[in-house]
Scaffold this motif. Structure first.
Motif, PDB file in Angstrom:
ATOM      1  N   LEU A 191     -47.017 -39.766  59.188  1.00  0.00           N
ATOM      2  CA  LEU A 191     -45.545 -39.082  59.677  1.00  0.00           C
ATOM      3  C   LEU A 191     -45.491 -38.813  60.965  1.00  0.00           C
ATOM      4  CD1 LEU A 191     -44.981 -36.974  56.490  1.00  0.00           C
ATOM      5  CD2 LEU A 191     -43.766 -39.297  57.053  1.00  0.00           C
ATOM      6  N   VAL A 192     -46.829 -38.088  61.500  1.00  0.00           N
ATOM      7  CA  VAL A 192     -46.999 -37.731  62.868  1.00  0.00           C
ATOM      8  C   VAL A 192     -46.845 -38.938  63.746  1.00  0.00           C
ATOM      9  CG1 VAL A 192     -48.173 -36.693  64.690  1.00  0.00           C
ATOM     10  CG2 VAL A 192     -47.712 -35.356  62.578  1.00  0.00           C
ATOM     11  N   VAL A 194     -45.699 -42.028  63.200  1.00  0.00           N
ATOM     12  CA  VAL A 194     -44.391 -42.541  63.237  1.00  0.00           C
ATOM     13  C   VAL A 194     -43.495 -41.860  64.338  1.00  0.00           C
ATOM     14  CG1 VAL A 194     -42.150 -43.137  61.780  1.00  0.00           C
ATOM     15  CG2 VAL A 194     -44.660 -43.614  61.034  1.00  0.00           C
ATOM     16  N   ARG A 195     -43.378 -40.642  64.113  1.00  0.00           N
ATOM     17  CA  ARG A 195     -42.633 -39.724  65.219  1.00  0.00           C
ATOM     18  C   ARG A 195     -42.855 -40.022  66.318  1.00  0.00           C
ATOM     19  NH1 ARG A 195     -39.542 -38.709  67.705  1.00  0.00           N
ATOM     20  NH2 ARG A 195     -38.096 -36.702  68.237  1.00  0.00           N
ATOM     21  N   LEU A 196     -44.308 -39.969  66.907  1.00  0.00           N
ATOM     22  CA  LEU A 196     -44.873 -39.997  68.127  1.00  0.00           C
ATOM     23  C   LEU A 196     -44.511 -41.402  68.710  1.00  0.00           C
ATOM     24  CD1 LEU A 196     -48.339 -38.557  67.820  1.00  0.00           C
ATOM     25  CD2 LEU A 196     -46.150 -37.868  69.287  1.00  0.00           C
ATOM     26  N   ARG A 198     -41.782 -43.330  67.686  1.00  0.00           N
ATOM     27  CA  ARG A 198     -40.551 -43.461  67.890  1.00  0.00           C
ATOM     28  C   ARG A 198     -40.216 -42.632  69.488  1.00  0.00           C
ATOM     29  NH1 ARG A 198     -37.879 -42.674  61.942  1.00  0.00           N
ATOM     30  NH2 ARG A 198     -38.685 -44.633  61.109  1.00  0.00           N
ATOM     31  N   GLY A 199     -40.842 -41.604  69.554  1.00  0.00           N
ATOM     32  CA  GLY A 199     -40.607 -40.829  70.817  1.00  0.00           C
ATOM     33  C   GLY A 199     -41.251 -41.110  71.873  1.00  0.00           C
TER      34      GLY A 199
END
Length: 229
Positions: A191-192, A194-196, A198-199
């Protein structure tokens, strides 16, 4: 005797120092290839080449990780053009330290996302190159090479947030939670990551494909932040 041991240590220290310099050069070449200005190159040099913490730990301490980093980064950057040698470099890095397999994952994703009619063949060539290194390495080392990894699967480092979770729930009588830490950590790390991903700025790319370096940064950050041990 003692003289041979001292010579071996000295030669290994030279290997680690050379690997450290090689990483500095590779980082600089990546920045130049993607149009970084002089200020950006200086920042990278400060963070790696003249970082006293890294110099002390990796060079003066002659740490194996610096050799693995050099192999992993070279393999990542070669993946777009030379998948078979890149696979061998990445396989060698993972053979030295298993967590460096995240660079191989980043390279595979980058090559696949780059598209083209030959991407399947490039991926297969990279996997074959890695297998040609990993298979004999593990066959020579023997089955006990995994003993420490199996033991470490039950550990949580003091610097890990999972350490507090395990201790707190253990005191509350839920010691069984220790068995769930690794699968939970993998889910949180995914999850981390994926978030990184996208960011991150889409301009942070690598020569191992449009997403090579960015993928490596994302996966290693997710590993460092979320791994229990």
């Amino acid at each position: 005797g003692g003289g041979s041991l001292r010579l071996s240590v000295w030669l290994w220290s030279l290997v680690c120092a050379a690997a450290f310099v090689a990483v500095a050069v590779l980082i600089d070449r990546v920045l130049v290839a993607h149009g970084a200005d002089d200020a950006g190159r200086v920042r990278a040099a400060l963070l790696w080449a003249v970082n006293p913490l890294l110099l002390g730990q990796l060079v003066l301490g002659a740490h194996l990780d610096v050799v693995a980093v050099a192999l992993a980064l070279a393999g990542l950057l070669a993946a777009g053009r030379w998948p078979w040698p890149a696979g061998m470099l990445l396989g060698a890095a993972a053979a030295l330290k298993a967590p460096y397999a995240v660079f191989a994952v980043a390279a595979l994703v980058a090559v696949w996302r780059a598209g083209g009619d030959q991407r399947g063949r490039r991926v297969a060539s990279g996997v074959l190159g890695a297998a040609l290194v990993l298979a004999p390495a593990y066959a020579t080392a023997g089955p006990h090479v995994f003993d420490q990894a199996r033991r470490a699967g039950a550990f949580t480092s003091l610097a890990s947030p999972w350490h507090g979770v395990v201790n707190l729930l253990g005191w509350a009588g839920a010691g069984w939670v220790r068995e769930l830490v690794v699968p939970l950590a993998l889910v949180v790390a995914a999850l981390v990551a994926v978030r990184l991903w996208r960011g991150f700025d889409a301009a942070v790319t690598g020569t191992g494909g449009p997403d090579g370096v960015r993928g490596a940064v994302v996966l290693t950050l997710a590993w460092v932040l979320c791994a229990p041990y």
